[in-house]
Design a protein around this motif. Structure first.
Motif: not given
Length: 264
Positions: A162-179
């Protein structure tokens, strides 16, 4: 030798195959019937080049007669089949956490863990504190099982992700790299989260969902694989690997189901 679609590896030798053929020609033919996602490897017949190729996917210590290995999801590495359920669950949730953080999540947590009995579709409910309650479908004592130390360790490992972070706008480029890296574009669970966070006109604040690993277990332990495992247990004649195979068969009857909440 090991194709991208190979999911299971069975290690045998000519002596075991000869014994099986002598005991039952029918069992032998069924055992040798090829499966697209499985690889039967006769150890003494391996060349040095084949061994070198094999150890890029398999720990050298796991290459032994009677052993059965499985590929954990989202990797090209193979490990003991009896550890597949726990390894796969933790890895899948870990990648989910990574994706959610990339998409701006403030919190990703597991609310509940259930152990699903696949054959009967009854459920044993495991609270986040690791305790095991009576099955929710039947109160019959035969459905009650104690959580083993190994199962507790898996639950604790999942909860620790489980994780907690500051939150914010989605980094779609980073998410696309993961996918892309984990080949998740066709996985509805991962893709749907990505698509929801792309919407800017109506920001997603919270998402509750269930990560059910039942189908993952059914794909790994299909009828043909179970039949081969039973034969492996028989021809190993009670050795160490027979114990591993029997444990794998027992674990194939259950799957984990995680109730997860994501906050943005």
């Amino acid at each position: 030798m090991i194709e991208p679609y190979t999911q299971k590896i069975f290690f045998v030798d000519n002596e075991l195959l000869a014994d099986l053929k002598q005991d039952s020609i029918v069992e032998y033919k069924n055992f040798m019937t090829p499966q697209i996602d499985s690889r039967m490897i006769v150890i003494p017949d391996l060349s040095a080049q084949q061994i070198n190729e094999l150890i890029t996917y398999v720990p050298a210590t796991e290459i032994r007669v009677g052993n059965v290995l499985a590929k954990t999801g989202y990797t090209n590495q193979f490990g003991p089949l009896d550890e597949f359920a726990g390894d796969h669950a933790t890895r899948k949730f870990r990648i989910w956490v990574q994706l959610c953080i990339a998409l701006g999540a403030k919190k990703v947590a597991v609310k509940n863990i259930e152990k699903i009995h696949i054959q009967n579709q009854d459920q044993s409910d495991i609270n986040v504190d690791g305790s095991l309650k009576a099955p929710v479908v039947s109160a019959d004592a035969s459905f009650k099982r104690k959580t083993s130390e190994e199962e507790n360790a898996i639950n604790e490992k999942i909860l620790s992700l489980a994780a907690e972070a500051t939150g914010g706008e989605p980094d779609l480029a980073a998410a696309e790299e993961i996918l892309t890296f984990y080949d998740l574009h066709k996985d509805d669970m991962f893709r749907s989260m990505y698509e929801m966070r792309r919407i800017k006109s109506n920001t997603l604040l919270r998402h509750d969902f269930t990560l059910d690993l039942t189908q993952d277990m059914k794909r790994m332990f299909d009828a043909s694989t179970k039949a081969k495992l039973k034969v492996m247990s028989k021809i190993c004649k009670g050795g160490i690997d027979a114990s591993v195979v029997n444990k794998s068969l027992e674990k194939s009857q259950t799957a984990l189901k995680l109730s997860i909440v994501v906050e943005f």
